[in-house]
Design a protein around this motif. Structure first.
Motif, short mmCIF file in Angstrom:
data_model
loop_
_atom_site.label_atom_id
_atom_site.label_comp_id
_atom_site.label_asym_id
_atom_site.label_seq_id
_atom_site.Cartn_x
_atom_site.Cartn_y
_atom_site.Cartn_z
N ALA A 1 -5.71 5.65 -10.21
CA ALA A 1 -5.41 6.59 -11.30
C ALA A 1 -6.64 6.80 -12.18
O ALA A 1 -6.93 7.90 -12.62
N GLN A 2 -7.40 5.71 -12.39
CA GLN A 2 -8.57 5.81 -13.27
C GLN A 2 -9.72 6.58 -12.62
O GLN A 2 -10.43 7.31 -13.29
N GLN A 3 -9.88 6.41 -11.30
CA GLN A 3 -10.98 7.07 -10.56
C GLN A 3 -12.33 6.95 -11.28
O GLN A 3 -13.05 7.93 -11.45
N LYS A 4 -12.65 5.73 -11.70
CA LYS A 4 -13.95 5.53 -12.35
C LYS A 4 -15.07 5.85 -11.38
O LYS A 4 -16.16 6.28 -11.74
N CYS A 5 -14.82 5.57 -10.13
CA CYS A 5 -15.65 6.10 -9.04
C CYS A 5 -14.62 6.53 -8.00
O CYS A 5 -13.45 6.15 -8.10
N PRO A 6 -15.00 7.37 -7.02
CA PRO A 6 -13.99 7.83 -6.05
C PRO A 6 -13.31 6.65 -5.35
O PRO A 6 -13.98 5.79 -4.79
N VAL A 7 -11.98 6.60 -5.45
CA VAL A 7 -11.21 5.49 -4.89
C VAL A 7 -10.10 6.03 -3.99
O VAL A 7 -9.42 6.99 -4.35
N LYS A 8 -9.96 5.44 -2.81
CA LYS A 8 -8.80 5.73 -1.96
C LYS A 8 -8.01 4.44 -1.81
O LYS A 8 -8.60 3.36 -1.78
N VAL A 9 -6.71 4.57 -1.67
CA VAL A 9 -5.89 3.38 -1.44
C VAL A 9 -4.94 3.64 -0.27
O VAL A 9 -4.22 4.63 -0.25
N ILE A 10 -5.01 2.76 0.72
CA ILE A 10 -4.06 2.84 1.83
C ILE A 10 -3.20 1.60 1.72
O ILE A 10 -3.73 0.49 1.62
N SER A 11 -1.88 1.77 1.71
CA SER A 11 -1.07 0.56 1.63
C SER A 11 -0.20 0.44 2.89
O SER A 11 0.45 1.39 3.31
N PHE A 12 -0.25 -0.75 3.46
CA PHE A 12 0.48 -1.01 4.71
C PHE A 12 1.94 -1.32 4.42
O PHE A 12 2.28 -1.81 3.34
N SER A 13 2.77 -1.10 5.43
CA SER A 13 4.21 -1.35 5.27
C SER A 13 4.51 -2.85 5.29
O SER A 13 5.57 -3.29 4.85
N ARG A 14 3.58 -3.64 5.82
CA ARG A 14 3.70 -5.11 5.82
C ARG A 14 2.30 -5.68 6.06
O ARG A 14 1.35 -4.91 6.15
N ASN A 15 2.21 -6.99 6.19
CA ASN A 15 0.90 -7.60 6.47
C ASN A 15 0.56 -7.45 7.95
O ASN A 15 1.27 -7.96 8.81
N PHE A 16 -0.51 -6.72 8.23
CA PHE A 16 -0.93 -6.52 9.62
C PHE A 16 -2.18 -7.32 9.96
O PHE A 16 -2.64 -7.32 11.08
#
Ligand code: UDP
Ligand code: MG
Length: 311
Positions: free
Chosen positions: A56-71
């Motif tokens: 949300a802050q994007q202090k620098c360009p940030v992407k977030v991928i979140s997995f459905s479980r621990n892979f």
């Protein structure tokens, strides 16, 4: 985009914000664009919550991928490479054991030397115990002896490479991923630089001794079929021993005329051959299991959410 930092995170709630500040500090005034691709590997703590805050802050360009479980970390690296858009891509842990300043050095090396495709860091001083160190040494000796690829013994996943290398890695769609082997298999000219791993900023390592052993076995099974040949060698060896023993028994009976009291011999041979057969079936089973897993063609990871910024 010049550089993408791919950061797998599993239960790193206390580290991600510190990591982000450390990166921004290290790249302050670097004069090029960079993005951070966080992969939340099904964390059970507030990691995802904290990553969303950074997004949300994007202090620098940030992407977030979140997995459905621990892979697992390997799947995290794969997903990160998938979503990285940089000309250079860097793999780095979230726990600040690997300093972002070194990534800057790596980028500089790639900039200065066109013939170099990968800059990989190896640990120059290990803070780990003697037993673990011995096991690691033996593992590298075994895998380098058995497989066609040669692994640098202290090299970690901490490395920066060109886009073409990332594409090659993504082309290897194997389900059981063993990064060290994959890096070695894809080739490209690699320069190794030493680094000293720092203390974890917070939290604990996810690697237990049992996990490391399993990982080592994965590596050997994934990058060599030599253990299968071992079964054939063992078969030949026992067949030869059996023939020699048969000749001895026949000669003793015909020439010397003694009856062989066979009870103990029979028990020992049954146990010996039985265990050897089980051992060989076990080796074959490992490979059959891997074929089974791969034939299901399941995805390497499942993302429940992918947050990317507007270009
Ligand atoms: N990690 C992950 N998934 C896992 C285990 C670890 O994404 O299932 C991440 C972890 O968050 C860290 C990196 O992989 O950023 C290295 O893990 P760790 O620090 O536990 O390994 P060590 O440094 O002790 O080898
Ligand atoms: Mg670590």
């Amino acid at each position: 985009m010049k550089l993408s930092l791919v950061v797998p995170c599993y239960n790193e709630a206390g580290n991600v914000e510190l990591f982000q500040s450390a990166v921004m500090q290290a790249f302050d005034g670097c004069g090029y664009d960079y993005e951070i691709v966080y992969v939340d590997d099904g964390s059970k703590d507030a990691t995802l919550h904290n990553l969303k805050k950074l997004f949300a802050q994007q202090k620098c360009p940030v992407k977030v991928i979140s997995f459905s479980r621990n892979f697992g970390k390997e799947a995290g690296l794969f997903a990160g490479l998938h979503h990285a858009s940089g000309e250079y891509i860097s793999l780095i842990d979230a726990d600040l054991q690997q300093r972002p300043e070194i990534v800057r050095e790596m980028v500089q090396i790639l900039d200065e030397d066109d013939s170099c495709d990968v800059v990989a860091a190896y640990q120059d001083r290990r803070g780990e115990g003697k037993v673990l160190s011995l096991f690691k040494k033996s593992f590298y000796a075994i895998i380098n002896h058995l497989s066609d690829v040669t692994l640098h013994s202290d090299a970690s996943d901490f490395r920066t490479f060109r886009r073409s290398v990332a594409q090659s890695i993504l082309e290897l769609g194997e389900y059981h991923r063993f990064s060290k082997g994959i890096f070695a298999w894809v080739g490209y000219s690699t320069r190794y630089i030493p680094y000293t791993a720092c203390q974890r900023a917070s939290g604990t390592s996810k690697w237990s001794f049992r996990k490391l052993m399993n990982y080592a076995l994965e590596g050997i099974i994934g990058f060599s079929t030599r253990p299968l040949r071992l079964a054939a060698y063992l078969g030949c060896l026992t067949a030869a021993a059996a023939i020699i023993y048969l000749i001895i028994v026949v000669l003793q009976k015909l020439i010397v005329g003694i009856d062989i009291p066979g009870y103990a011999t029979v028990i020992v041979l049954i146990l010996l051959l039985g265990s050897m057969q089980l051992f060989c079936i076990g080796i074959i089973g490992e490979y059959v299991g891997k074929i089974f897993e791969q034939s299901k063609q399941r995805p390497i990871y499942l993302a429940k959410e992918i947050l990317t910024y507007e270009k």
